[in-house]
Design an enzyme around this catalytic site. Structure first.
Site, PDB file in Angstrom:
ATOM      1  N   ASN A  17     -11.793   3.888  -4.743  1.00  0.00           N
ATOM      2  CA  ASN A  17     -11.172   4.472  -3.548  1.00  0.00           C
ATOM      3  C   ASN A  17      -9.850   5.091  -4.002  1.00  0.00           C
ATOM      4  O   ASN A  17      -8.895   4.377  -4.282  1.00  0.00           O
ATOM      5  CB  ASN A  17     -10.936   3.371  -2.507  1.00  0.00           C
ATOM      6  CG  ASN A  17     -10.165   3.888  -1.299  1.00  0.00           C
ATOM      7  OD1 ASN A  17      -9.935   5.088  -1.151  1.00  0.00           O
ATOM      8  ND2 ASN A  17      -9.763   2.980  -0.422  1.00  0.00           N
ATOM      9  N   TRP A  18      -9.856   6.418  -4.060  1.00  0.00           N
ATOM     10  CA  TRP A  18      -8.647   7.098  -4.547  1.00  0.00           C
ATOM     11  C   TRP A  18      -7.527   7.145  -3.526  1.00  0.00           C
ATOM     12  O   TRP A  18      -6.424   7.557  -3.833  1.00  0.00           O
ATOM     13  CB  TRP A  18      -9.010   8.529  -4.969  1.00  0.00           C
ATOM     14  CG  TRP A  18      -9.667   8.617  -6.309  1.00  0.00           C
ATOM     15  CD1 TRP A  18      -9.937   7.591  -7.174  1.00  0.00           C
ATOM     16  CD2 TRP A  18     -10.129   9.812  -6.948  1.00  0.00           C
ATOM     17  NE1 TRP A  18     -10.539   8.080  -8.309  1.00  0.00           N
ATOM     18  CE2 TRP A  18     -10.671   9.442  -8.192  1.00  0.00           C
ATOM     19  CE3 TRP A  18     -10.153  11.167  -6.589  1.00  0.00           C
ATOM     20  CZ2 TRP A  18     -11.217  10.365  -9.094  1.00  0.00           C
ATOM     21  CZ3 TRP A  18     -10.704  12.093  -7.464  1.00  0.00           C
ATOM     22  CH2 TRP A  18     -11.222  11.688  -8.708  1.00  0.00           C
ATOM     23  N   LYS A  19      -7.846   6.775  -2.274  1.00  0.00           N
ATOM     24  CA  LYS A  19      -6.831   6.826  -1.210  1.00  0.00           C
ATOM     25  C   LYS A  19      -6.198   8.221  -1.187  1.00  0.00           C
ATOM     26  O   LYS A  19      -6.905   9.202  -1.402  1.00  0.00           O
ATOM     27  CB  LYS A  19      -5.807   5.695  -1.393  1.00  0.00           C
ATOM     28  CG  LYS A  19      -6.518   4.334  -1.522  1.00  0.00           C
ATOM     29  CD  LYS A  19      -5.605   3.145  -1.438  1.00  0.00           C
ATOM     30  CE  LYS A  19      -6.443   1.865  -1.540  1.00  0.00           C
ATOM     31  NZ  LYS A  19      -5.649   0.644  -1.457  1.00  0.00           N
ATOM     32  N   HIS A  48     -11.384   0.837   6.635  1.00  0.00           N
ATOM     33  CA  HIS A  48     -10.476   0.310   5.608  1.00  0.00           C
ATOM     34  C   HIS A  48      -9.231  -0.262   6.284  1.00  0.00           C
ATOM     35  O   HIS A  48      -8.765   0.269   7.291  1.00  0.00           O
ATOM     36  CB  HIS A  48     -10.093   1.421   4.627  1.00  0.00           C
ATOM     37  CG  HIS A  48      -9.381   0.888   3.419  1.00  0.00           C
ATOM     38  ND1 HIS A  48      -8.045   0.561   3.437  1.00  0.00           N
ATOM     39  CD2 HIS A  48      -9.836   0.584   2.177  1.00  0.00           C
ATOM     40  CE1 HIS A  48      -7.709   0.092   2.241  1.00  0.00           C
ATOM     41  NE2 HIS A  48      -8.766   0.083   1.469  1.00  0.00           N
ATOM     42  N   GLU A  81      -6.209  -0.090   5.600  1.00  0.00           N
ATOM     43  CA  GLU A  81      -5.074   0.835   5.748  1.00  0.00           C
ATOM     44  C   GLU A  81      -5.252   1.719   6.978  1.00  0.00           C
ATOM     45  O   GLU A  81      -4.285   2.089   7.636  1.00  0.00           O
ATOM     46  CB  GLU A  81      -4.910   1.664   4.464  1.00  0.00           C
ATOM     47  CG  GLU A  81      -4.288   0.815   3.361  1.00  0.00           C
ATOM     48  CD  GLU A  81      -4.680   1.221   1.949  1.00  0.00           C
ATOM     49  OE1 GLU A  81      -5.204   2.335   1.761  1.00  0.00           O
ATOM     50  OE2 GLU A  81      -4.447   0.408   1.046  1.00  0.00           O
ATOM     51  N   GLU A 130     -12.428  -7.133   1.678  1.00  0.00           N
ATOM     52  CA  GLU A 130     -11.120  -6.791   1.110  1.00  0.00           C
ATOM     53  C   GLU A 130     -10.030  -7.583   1.827  1.00  0.00           C
ATOM     54  O   GLU A 130      -9.513  -7.142   2.862  1.00  0.00           O
ATOM     55  CB  GLU A 130     -10.847  -5.293   1.272  1.00  0.00           C
ATOM     56  CG  GLU A 130     -11.824  -4.402   0.543  1.00  0.00           C
ATOM     57  CD  GLU A 130     -11.183  -3.085   0.111  1.00  0.00           C
ATOM     58  OE1 GLU A 130     -11.330  -2.740  -1.066  1.00  0.00           O
ATOM     59  OE2 GLU A 130     -10.531  -2.423   0.928  1.00  0.00           O
ATOM     60  N   GLY A 136      -3.436  -3.979  -3.343  1.00  0.00           N
ATOM     61  CA  GLY A 136      -2.223  -3.346  -3.854  1.00  0.00           C
ATOM     62  C   GLY A 136      -1.123  -4.318  -4.218  1.00  0.00           C
ATOM     63  O   GLY A 136       0.027  -3.927  -4.399  1.00  0.00           O
ATOM     64  N   SER A 157      -7.034  -5.525  -5.692  1.00  0.00           N
ATOM     65  CA  SER A 157      -6.470  -5.730  -7.034  1.00  0.00           C
ATOM     66  C   SER A 157      -7.526  -6.044  -8.091  1.00  0.00           C
ATOM     67  O   SER A 157      -7.321  -6.901  -8.952  1.00  0.00           O
ATOM     68  CB  SER A 157      -5.389  -6.819  -7.013  1.00  0.00           C
ATOM     69  OG  SER A 157      -4.315  -6.424  -6.180  1.00  0.00           O
ATOM     70  N   GLY A 207      -9.071   0.226  -5.853  1.00  0.00           N
ATOM     71  CA  GLY A 207      -8.030   1.189  -5.503  1.00  0.00           C
ATOM     72  C   GLY A 207      -7.306   1.678  -6.728  1.00  0.00           C
ATOM     73  O   GLY A 207      -7.817   2.507  -7.493  1.00  0.00           O
TER      74      GLY A 207
HETATM   75  P1  13P Z   1      -6.241  -2.001  -4.925  1.00  0.00           P
HETATM   76  O1  13P Z   1      -7.373  -2.080  -5.916  1.00  0.00           O
HETATM   77  O2  13P Z   1      -5.199  -0.988  -5.289  1.00  0.00           O
HETATM   78  O3  13P Z   1      -5.690  -3.345  -4.605  1.00  0.00           O
HETATM   79  O4  13P Z   1      -6.875  -1.432  -3.558  1.00  0.00           O
HETATM   80  C1  13P Z   1      -8.032  -2.016  -3.073  1.00  0.00           C
HETATM   81  C2  13P Z   1      -8.545  -1.190  -1.962  1.00  0.00           C
HETATM   82  O5  13P Z   1      -7.938  -1.054  -0.925  1.00  0.00           O
HETATM   83  C3  13P Z   1      -9.842  -0.507  -2.174  1.00  0.00           C
HETATM   84  O6  13P Z   1     -10.322   0.050  -0.995  1.00  0.00           O
END
Ligand code: 13P
Length: 249
Positions: free
Chosen positions: A7-9, A92, A94, A161, A167, A209, A230
């Site tokens: 997930n590149w966000k 998600h 976020e 998640e 993160g 993470s 992420g």
């Molecule tokens: P991280 O791997 O940066 O913790 O993010 C996880 C995430 O939100 C994947 O959708």
């Protein structure tokens, strides 16, 4: 087949996405795992031209529930499938946390994605506060109950998640991720039975993470079918190491 999704966000312009694929493609050329890159909308068309030659699948990070209409700023399911997008992340944390996403809308998005042949990746997970109050299981079951009304549970991917692990570098211990995912699996199996749907094993991923140094342990767990990654998916070498994991005995 294990699903390893990045997930590149809100990262990577088109040129950065292209440079990434050039480096990443050869590093995962021999994998038998389903590799998915969930990119920002603006990079999808560019990636769609390059990915078919690599065997890597393309995913988006959100989708509206209508096919078209006066919805300024939104992207519809047929707009994604038209590009060759196969997967879409829905719900998600976020989006829930910063953009007011609700379980009702998650449900609408899931049904719309399935209607157009997209495979949804539904995200669920608890906050640290909920975990500390012993509400992890109840919260996740409530998220699932609301999100999955009228959804074909044999045609989606679920990602567990935990919000406190996203993160933060604070990965959920593998046994605990395995335990919660086992619980999610029990619930979806039940829903499959109630709806008399094909009792296929639903792919359930862990996210939060995930790094090159913990992937082997996570993928050794019997309930964990893959990962949603992420920040460690932003670097082609670190993501390739994750794709090419070797479960510890
Ligand atoms: P991280 O791997 O940066 O913790 O993010 C996880 C995430 O939100 C994947 O959708």
């Amino acid at each position: 087949m294990a699903v390893i999704a990045g997930n590149w966000k809100m990262y990577k312009t088109r040129s950065e996405a292209l440079a990434y694929v050039q480096e990443f493609g050869p590093l995962v050329a021999n994998t038998d795992r389903e590799v998915v890159l969930c990119a920002p909308f603006t990079a999808l068309a560019t990636l769609a031209e390059k990915l078919p030659a690599t065997g890597i699948a393309l995913g988006a990070q959100n989708v509206h529930w209508e096919a078209e209409g006066a919805y300024t700023g939104e992207i519809s399911p047929p707009m994604l499938t038209d590009l060759g997008v196969q997967y879409v992340i829905i719900g998600h944390s976020e989006r829930r946390q910063y953009f007011g996403e609700t379980d009702e809308r998650v449900n609408l998005r899931l049904k719309a994605a399935q209607r157009y042949g997209l495979t949804p990746i539904l995200c669920v997970g608890e906050t640290l506060e909920q975990r500390e109050q012993g509400l992890t299981e109840a919260h996740i079951l409530a998220q699932l109950a609301q999100a999955l009304v009228g959804v074909n549970v044999s045609r989606l991917i679920i990602a567990y998640e935990p919000i406190w692990a996203i993160g933060t570098g604070n990965t959920c211990p593998a046994e605990e991720a395995n335990r919660v995912i086992g619980l999610i699996r029990k619930e979806v199996t039940l829903l499959q039975q109630v709806a008399q749907q094909t009792p296929d094993r639903v792919q359930i991923l862990y996210g939060g993470s995930v790094k090159p140094d913990n992937i082997d342990e996570l993928m050794a767990m019997p309930e964990i079918d893959g990962v949603l990654v992420g920040s460690a998916s932003l670097d082609p070498h670190s993501f390739a190491r994750i794709v090419n994991y070797q479960p510890v005995a």
